[in-house]
Write a protein that holds these residues in place. Structure first.
Motif, PDB file in Angstrom:
ATOM      1  N   LYS A 192       5.461 -10.005  49.928  1.00 27.96           N
ATOM      2  CA  LYS A 192       6.346 -10.442  50.998  1.00 27.96           C
ATOM      3  C   LYS A 192       6.953  -9.296  51.916  1.00 27.96           C
ATOM      4  N   LYS A 193       6.673  -8.199  51.442  1.00 21.66           N
ATOM      5  CA  LYS A 193       7.030  -7.056  52.320  1.00 21.66           C
ATOM      6  C   LYS A 193       8.579  -7.055  52.492  1.00 21.66           C
ATOM      7  N   PRO A 194       9.486  -7.015  51.557  1.00 24.24           N
ATOM      8  CA  PRO A 194      10.783  -7.172  51.827  1.00 24.24           C
ATOM      9  C   PRO A 194      11.378  -5.861  52.400  1.00 24.24           C
ATOM     10  N   TYR A 195      12.580  -5.972  52.905  1.00 29.22           N
ATOM     11  CA  TYR A 195      13.350  -4.980  53.582  1.00 29.22           C
ATOM     12  C   TYR A 195      13.560  -3.837  52.671  1.00 29.22           C
ATOM     13  N   ASN A 196      14.140  -4.364  51.232  1.00 26.65           N
ATOM     14  CA  ASN A 196      14.338  -3.425  50.303  1.00 26.65           C
ATOM     15  C   ASN A 196      13.536  -3.626  49.068  1.00 26.65           C
ATOM     16  N   PRO A 197      12.099  -3.157  49.028  1.00 28.10           N
ATOM     17  CA  PRO A 197      11.297  -3.372  47.848  1.00 28.10           C
ATOM     18  C   PRO A 197      11.686  -3.055  46.567  1.00 28.10           C
ATOM     19  N   GLU A 198      12.137  -1.943  46.285  1.00 25.36           N
ATOM     20  CA  GLU A 198      12.443  -1.364  45.277  1.00 25.36           C
ATOM     21  C   GLU A 198      13.664  -2.134  44.338  1.00 25.36           C
ATOM     22  N   GLN A 199      14.738  -2.727  45.425  1.00 23.58           N
ATOM     23  CA  GLN A 199      15.612  -3.430  44.594  1.00 23.58           C
ATOM     24  C   GLN A 199      15.244  -4.934  44.157  1.00 23.58           C
ATOM     25  N   ALA A 200      14.256  -5.426  45.181  1.00 24.38           N
ATOM     26  CA  ALA A 200      13.577  -6.540  44.957  1.00 24.38           C
ATOM     27  C   ALA A 200      12.730  -6.554  43.638  1.00 24.38           C
ATOM     28  N   VAL A 201      12.091  -5.411  43.706  1.00 22.80           N
ATOM     29  CA  VAL A 201      11.284  -5.219  42.280  1.00 22.80           C
ATOM     30  C   VAL A 201      12.105  -5.442  40.885  1.00 22.80           C
ATOM     31  N   ARG A 202      13.254  -4.654  40.948  1.00 23.93           N
ATOM     32  CA  ARG A 202      14.089  -4.731  39.787  1.00 23.93           C
ATOM     33  C   ARG A 202      14.641  -5.984  39.469  1.00 23.93           C
ATOM     34  N   LEU A 203      15.024  -6.683  40.481  1.00 27.88           N
ATOM     35  CA  LEU A 203      15.429  -8.175  40.039  1.00 27.88           C
ATOM     36  C   LEU A 203      14.073  -8.843  39.543  1.00 27.88           C
ATOM     37  N   GLY A 204      13.010  -8.895  40.186  1.00 32.43           N
ATOM     38  CA  GLY A 204      11.875  -9.470  39.645  1.00 32.43           C
ATOM     39  C   GLY A 204      11.718  -9.077  38.126  1.00 32.43           C
ATOM     40  N   CYS A 205      11.825  -7.805  37.880  1.00 32.23           N
ATOM     41  CA  CYS A 205      11.402  -7.366  36.445  1.00 32.23           C
ATOM     42  C   CYS A 205      12.411  -7.930  35.557  1.00 32.23           C
ATOM     43  N   ARG A 206      13.753  -8.030  35.967  1.00 31.09           N
ATOM     44  CA  ARG A 206      14.751  -8.617  35.279  1.00 31.09           C
ATOM     45  C   ARG A 206      14.350  -9.941  34.714  1.00 31.09           C
ATOM     46  N   ASP A 207      13.854 -10.619  35.602  1.00 29.04           N
ATOM     47  CA  ASP A 207      13.704 -12.208  35.529  1.00 29.04           C
ATOM     48  C   ASP A 207      12.647 -12.330  34.589  1.00 29.04           C
ATOM     49  N   ILE A 208      11.397 -11.236  34.754  1.00 27.06           N
ATOM     50  CA  ILE A 208      10.231 -11.558  34.064  1.00 27.06           C
ATOM     51  C   ILE A 208      10.370 -11.048  32.721  1.00 27.06           C
ATOM     52  N   PHE A 209      11.450 -10.009  32.356  1.00 26.21           N
ATOM     53  CA  PHE A 209      11.532  -9.655  31.032  1.00 26.21           C
ATOM     54  C   PHE A 209      12.401 -10.664  30.288  1.00 26.21           C
ATOM     55  N   ARG A 210      13.257 -11.375  30.926  1.00 24.52           N
ATOM     56  CA  ARG A 210      13.875 -12.357  30.309  1.00 24.52           C
ATOM     57  C   ARG A 210      13.040 -13.798  29.976  1.00 24.52           C
ATOM     58  N   LYS A 211      12.066 -14.264  31.068  1.00 25.02           N
ATOM     59  CA  LYS A 211      11.406 -15.128  30.863  1.00 25.02           C
ATOM     60  C   LYS A 211      10.342 -14.967  29.936  1.00 25.02           C
ATOM     61  N   SER A 212       9.698 -13.438  29.723  1.00 24.32           N
ATOM     62  CA  SER A 212       8.703 -13.452  28.762  1.00 24.32           C
ATOM     63  C   SER A 212       9.191 -13.136  27.378  1.00 24.32           C
ATOM     64  N   ARG A 213      10.794 -12.962  27.224  1.00 21.29           N
ATOM     65  CA  ARG A 213      11.314 -12.682  25.942  1.00 21.29           C
ATOM     66  C   ARG A 213      10.841 -11.186  25.674  1.00 21.29           C
ATOM     67  N   LEU A 214      10.614 -10.585  26.658  1.00 25.41           N
ATOM     68  CA  LEU A 214      10.310  -9.033  26.120  1.00 25.41           C
ATOM     69  C   LEU A 214      10.946  -8.481  24.992  1.00 25.41           C
ATOM     70  N   LEU A 215      12.305  -8.421  24.973  1.00 25.32           N
ATOM     71  CA  LEU A 215      12.989  -7.488  24.487  1.00 25.32           C
ATOM     72  C   LEU A 215      12.981  -7.936  22.767  1.00 25.32           C
ATOM     73  N   GLU A 216      12.779  -9.348  22.858  1.00 23.69           N
ATOM     74  CA  GLU A 216      12.510  -9.772  21.277  1.00 23.69           C
ATOM     75  C   GLU A 216      11.251  -9.462  20.606  1.00 23.69           C
ATOM     76  N   ARG A 217      10.317  -9.278  21.793  1.00 20.44           N
ATOM     77  CA  ARG A 217       8.805  -9.043  21.341  1.00 20.44           C
ATOM     78  C   ARG A 217       8.404  -7.715  20.886  1.00 20.44           C
TER      79      ARG A 217
END
Lengths: 307, 99
Positions: free
Chosen positions: A241-266
């Motif tokens: 998507k080439k966003p204006y602030n890629p690093e922040q977009a990545v962090r938001l995306g990581c937060r979402d995927i960690f929650r969706k994949s229940r990473l911390l519980e696994r």
């Protein structure tokens, strides 16, 4: 009458926490017993330190002694990171609050036969199938490398990203292309939470099985299990998507995927499953071992959390 | 789960919120409603808050497990940090004025 004191602080389990919080600038301190970030104008922001797995401190932060001590008391890892998550230095809750886990991990890592069993289990969990029989760790590493390059290519094609190879220069962040930079920022988040979980479970980050010789070898071993399922997709999706602030977009995306994949519980249960592949029981304390003179207090936290 | 806290709100708004929510302490309202009803209730707060201030928090499916909105001026300001909401607390000048 004496003033009523609050009960002592204890860590809570990793699985009930937020994954990562990034603090960009400000002075980290303790005010009225709370963990705060104070900026230049005196605005203070409370950070729910006990409810976070790891706090990533970016350039521009200063940490007081009281803040570091409070973070350790609630079992939260402080990770000092460079620009966009390139690790500079890390500290916080030191591992090894329980020697039995460390001895178990060391026993598995020291015996070539046991180590191979653990490495095979790591690949089995990661790829969802048994690796070919009668291969050495070295050969398995080669098979994995080829497979990983293939996965990068496949995912890059899926997200329509121009992908050459994984390359990054830790000394010059801007040298890497956008997909590589997104990937570095995303893996930094994953390594942070994985390190917090490894420490909380009571294991040593440096005693690796596939990776060796680095301070975080075991963290890389464990993080690799989730890498493609979580952060690589996120990084490529954002790079496309080439966003204006890629690093922040990545962090938001990581937060979402960690929650969706229940990473911390696994993470912690998965570490136990993988080490159990060695089919040895954790070592018994030696016969002459003395129990602690003052019994350990009950804790809500994980096995490696000190109370 | 839904919690609304009012400060310096006119009595008519406090009475209005008590129609749907339970006032468990002065200005603290709790209840359990859908997103639609929550918006409806917050709309009443927006119309009736006048010079007061209000905050509403509810359980939701994000990483923190909850979210919140605020209305009116207060020393506590919501701060968004990469998708997680924290709260900043403004300092007070010697004359008692919020900076």
């Amino acid at each position: 009458m004496t003033t009523p004191l609050l009960p002592p602080l204890k860590p809570i389990p990793i699985k009930e926490r937020l994954s990562v919080l990034f603090i960009e600038k400000g002075h980290l301190d303790v005010l009225d017993g709370a963990f705060v970030v104070v900026d230049k104008t005196g605005v203070r922001t409370h950070v729910p330190i006990g409810g976070v797995a790891c706090l990533m401190l970016e350039p521009g932060t200063r940490v007081s002694h009281a803040a570091a001590s409070l973070a350790a008391r609630v079992g939260t890892l402080l990770v000092w990171v460079g620009e966009a998550g390139v690790r500079l230095y890390s500290s916080g809750q030191p591992g090894g609050a329980r020697a039995d886990r460390l001895l178990y991990q060391a026993q598995l890592a020291l015996d070539p036969g046991l180590r191979l069993k653990v490495v095979r289990k790591m690949y089995a969990v990661r790829f969802g199938e048994e690796p070919p029989a009668r291969r050495s760790v070295e050969q398995l590493r080669g098979i994995e490398g080829a497979r990983v390059r293939e996965m990068y290519k496949r995912l890059a094609a899926k997200y329509n990203v121009n992908w050459k190879a994984r390359n990054y220069d830790t000394s010059d962040w801007n040298k890497g292309d956008l997909p590589n930079r997104c990937l570095s920022a995303a893996t930094a988040c994953l390594y942070g939470v994985t390190e917090a979980a490894v420490l909380a479970a009571g294991y040593a980050p440096a005693v690796g099985f596939i990776h060796t010789g680095k301070p975080l070898s075991f963290v890389y071993d464990i993080a690799d299990i989730y890498k493609f399922e979580t952060v690589v997709s996120v990084a490529f999706g954002i790079a496309a998507k080439k966003p204006y602030n890629p690093e922040q977009a990545v962090r938001l995306g990581c937060r979402d995927i960690f929650r969706k994949s229940r990473l911390l519980e696994r993470i912690i249960p998965d570490i136990e499953v993988i080490l159990a592949a060695g089919e040895v029981t954790p070592p018994e304390p030696p016969e002459d071992a003395q129990p602690p003179a003052i019994p350990n207090p009950e804790s809500l936290g994980d096995a490696g959390h000190r109370t | 789960m839904l919690v609304i806290v009012l400060e310096n709100a006119p009595p008519r708004l406090r009475g209005r919120l008590a129609i749907w929510l339970l006032e468990i302490r002065a200005g603290v309202y709790v209840g359990n409603y859908s997103a639609k009803v929550r918006d409806h209730i917050w709309c009443q707060v927006e119309k009736g808050i006048e010079n007061g201030n209000a905050v509403m928090a509810w359980k939701t499916n994000n990483e923190a497990g909850f979210d919140f909105v605020t209305l009116g001026t207060n020393r506590r300001i919501p701060l968004e940090l990469d998708g997680t909401k924290l709260v900043s607390f403004l300092p007070v000048a010697d004359n008692g004025e919020v900076l």
